[in-house]
Scaffold this motif. Structure first.
Motif, short mmCIF file in Angstrom:
data_model
loop_
_atom_site.label_atom_id
_atom_site.label_comp_id
_atom_site.label_asym_id
_atom_site.label_seq_id
_atom_site.Cartn_x
_atom_site.Cartn_y
_atom_site.Cartn_z
N ASN A 172 0.69 -1.05 0.10
CA ASN A 172 0.35 -0.55 0.01
C ASN A 172 0.61 1.52 -0.24
OD1 ASN A 172 -3.03 -0.23 0.20
ND2 ASN A 172 -2.06 -2.04 1.37
N TYR A 173 1.98 1.47 0.68
CA TYR A 173 3.03 2.57 0.48
C TYR A 173 3.27 2.44 -0.94
CZ TYR A 173 3.58 3.00 5.36
OH TYR A 173 3.42 3.01 7.18
N VAL A 174 3.62 1.66 -1.81
CA VAL A 174 4.40 1.23 -2.87
C VAL A 174 3.19 2.20 -3.66
CG1 VAL A 174 4.92 0.78 -4.63
CG2 VAL A 174 6.06 -0.40 -2.89
N ARG A 175 1.73 1.87 -3.42
CA ARG A 175 0.57 1.75 -4.11
C ARG A 175 0.53 3.37 -4.51
NH1 ARG A 175 -3.07 -2.73 -2.62
NH2 ARG A 175 -2.21 -4.44 -4.69
N THR A 176 1.29 4.29 -3.62
CA THR A 176 0.66 6.05 -3.29
C THR A 176 1.66 6.23 -4.24
OG1 THR A 176 2.50 6.32 -1.55
CG2 THR A 176 0.57 5.96 -0.51
N ARG A 177 1.89 5.92 -4.47
CA ARG A 177 3.67 6.86 -5.72
C ARG A 177 2.71 7.46 -6.55
NH1 ARG A 177 8.16 3.89 -8.92
NH2 ARG A 177 9.52 4.63 -10.17
N LYS A 184 7.94 16.36 -1.87
CA LYS A 184 7.51 15.85 -0.85
C LYS A 184 7.42 14.79 -0.68
CE LYS A 184 6.18 17.61 4.04
NZ LYS A 184 5.44 19.37 4.78
N HIS A 185 5.75 14.35 -1.37
CA HIS A 185 5.37 13.32 -1.39
C HIS A 185 6.31 11.89 -1.30
CE1 HIS A 185 0.59 15.41 -1.85
NE2 HIS A 185 1.70 15.71 -0.98
N ILE A 186 6.82 12.36 -2.62
CA ILE A 186 7.39 11.50 -2.88
C ILE A 186 8.80 10.55 -2.23
CG2 ILE A 186 9.11 10.22 -4.89
CD1 ILE A 186 7.49 12.32 -7.02
N SER A 187 9.13 11.47 -1.87
CA SER A 187 10.38 11.13 -0.41
C SER A 187 9.81 10.91 0.71
CB SER A 187 11.10 12.44 0.14
OG SER A 187 9.75 13.94 0.61
N THR A 216 14.09 13.23 -6.76
CA THR A 216 13.48 13.74 -6.74
C THR A 216 14.23 15.41 -6.65
OG1 THR A 216 13.38 14.55 -4.27
CG2 THR A 216 11.68 12.79 -5.41
N PRO A 217 12.94 16.40 -8.11
CA PRO A 217 13.25 17.55 -8.53
C PRO A 217 13.95 18.29 -7.57
CG PRO A 217 11.62 16.58 -9.40
CD PRO A 217 11.43 16.10 -8.38
N GLU A 218 12.94 18.28 -6.42
CA GLU A 218 13.07 19.25 -5.41
C GLU A 218 14.39 18.96 -4.99
OE1 GLU A 218 10.04 21.03 -3.44
OE2 GLU A 218 8.93 21.11 -5.88
#
Length: 452
Positions: A172-177, A184-187, A216-218
């Motif tokens: 489920n953590y992977v599905r949030t991707r 920030k969400h990705i990290s 991540t870009p930022e």
């Protein structure tokens, strides 16, 4: 260099920091007993409360269960199981609770018998909570709101994690991707996956998601960056890439503080980084990247034993260094991440110490060297044989007089070989130039076809 000469060495050729070889006499300090942990299978009993206070979350229970399994001391085992029992009842993992009760085997008395009422209550509450979260997630999917779907998967993953269902939590953590809308969400997603992967022992996933977070870009905030350094260090440690692991731990910033105690404590960063560096770095790297590293020095201050043994190793005070290592060894064997690597790291550190000891000298008395390394002459000879066979020490052993003689390269022969090789290369180049000249003279060079 008469074989019967008494004495340790002649003709020192290294830098001055190596001159106090052995250091057993000129260093009056004695390593103190290490704090926070205790000997596996005996010795001073660790202060379990102080030890587990360094951690939070599931890793606190995992470490207590690991200590109970490995300590070899029934009193410590029961204390660890008791503390694990109390910690688990603060949460909602009924499966882990049953596991701990089974391990106690009734040895903790009636107060620590199976509380079936608590188990049933937790299971009922969990079932209702799970159903609610799944219904909410389905509703979010129907409305096609990405942020709500992401939060729904995240809440469901948190639920599974709290109840010890790590496989479902990972999924489920992977599905949030697919529903992350910012860096920030990705990290955060990557950190969640890394946390579960470490507990599952899936360090390949740890490495992959550390890379994803770093791409991540930022720019990442300092705390997240430090967390990723630690996670990458653990992944390299698990795969026995000690030099890479050391670099990651050494790059960890002081911003880490107590922000990652659900995985690793600051004291662990100092211990893992320091031992991996000793086992894999050469002297210049040890000086520049460890001893002179201001950020890492903050971590070392938390573990004085590791700080002192690194300084002793660099200053060639081997007796003191090895004694610190021996005092730490029982503690490290109870560490959930380091236990499998203790013997390898210790062997590498000892071999490096022996190589460093012999390097500045033409000859070494094995009796004096054995005293410096707290071993027998026969045992030292075997260690030296291995290092000489592996071509790590250029020397030969006089077994009769117990003296190690350095075997220096024949400079005259090496010079002749370099001259001959230069002559061969010069002849080859001249022949090639003459051939090209003749080809040009005879107009035998094929020119590229002109483009139409």
């Amino acid at each position: 260099m008469d074989g019967g000469d008494e004495g340790v060495v002649v003709a020192p050729i290294g830098d001055e920091s190596m001159c106090s070889n052995g250091g057993a006499v000129d260093d009056p300090r004695r390593p103190p007993a290490s704090s926070g942990k205790a000997a596996a299978g005996g010795g001073e009993q660790m202060d379990l409360e102080a030890y587990v206070a360094l951690y939070t979350g599931r890793t606190r229970v995992s470490r207590l269960l690991f200590v109970a399994e490995r300590c070899g001391n029934e009193g410590m085992q029961l204390e660890a199981l008791r503390m694990a029992h109390d910690e688990i009842k603060k949460g909602e993992d009924s499966h882990l609770y049953r596991e701990v009760i089974a391990k106690t085997g009734g040895r903790l008395g009636p107060l620590y018998a199976l509380d079936q009422t608590w188990v049933d209550m937790v299971d009922r509450r969990a079932e209702a909570r799970k159903e609610k979260l799944e219904n909410e997630l389905n509703s979010y999917k129907t409305n096609l709101i990405k942020e709500s779907i992401r939060m729904g998967f995240n809440d469901l993953a948190n639920f599974f994690y709290a109840h010890g269902q790590l496989g479902d939590a990972f999924k489920n953590y992977v599905r949030t991707r697919d529903y992350c809308t910012s860096s920030k969400h990705i990290s955060q997603m990557c950190l969640n996956v890394i946390l579960v992967s470490i507990e599952l022992g899936q360090f390949m996933h740890v490495s992959n998601y550390v890379s994803k977070a770093e791409q991540t870009p930022e720019q990442l905030d300092p705390i997240t960056h430090s967390k990723l350094r630690c996670a990458a260090g653990l992944a390299y440690l698990e795969t026995k890439k000690y030099k890479l692991a050391a670099r990651k731990f050494l790059d960890t910033g002081p911003e880490l503080g107590n922000n990652y105690t659900d995985v690793i404590a600051q004291q662990d960063v100092a211990t893992y980084g320091g031992l991996c560096a000793l086992a894999s770095f050469d002297r210049p790297e040890l000086k520049n990247k460890v001893i002179d590293n201001i950020n890492f020095r903050n971590f070392l201050e938390l573990v004085p034993e590791v700080r002192e043994l690194i300084n002793d190793f660099y200053a060639s005070r081997y007796a003191s260094c090895l004694e610190y290592l021996e005092n730490l060894k029982p503690n490290l064997l109870l560490d959930i991440h380091l236990h499998d690597h203790v013997e390898t790291l210790y062997t590498n550190i000892r071999h490096k110490a022996i190589i460093q000891y012999t390097h500045p000298f033409i000859s070494v008395d094995l009796h004096a060297m054995a005293g410096a390394f707290k071993t027998s002459v026969a045992g030292l000879e075997k260690e030296l044989e291995v290092l000489i066979t592996d071509d790590k020490i250029q020397a030969r052993i006089d077994s009769h007089n117990k003296i190690l003689y350095a075997r220096h390269a024949d400079q005259r022969n090496a010079t002749f070989q370099r001259v001959l090789q230069t002559g061969v290369e010069y002849e080859r180049d001249v022949r090639a130039m003459l051939m090209r000249t003749n080809l040009i003279k005879q107009e035998s060079i094929l020119r590229a076809a002109k483009k139409l």
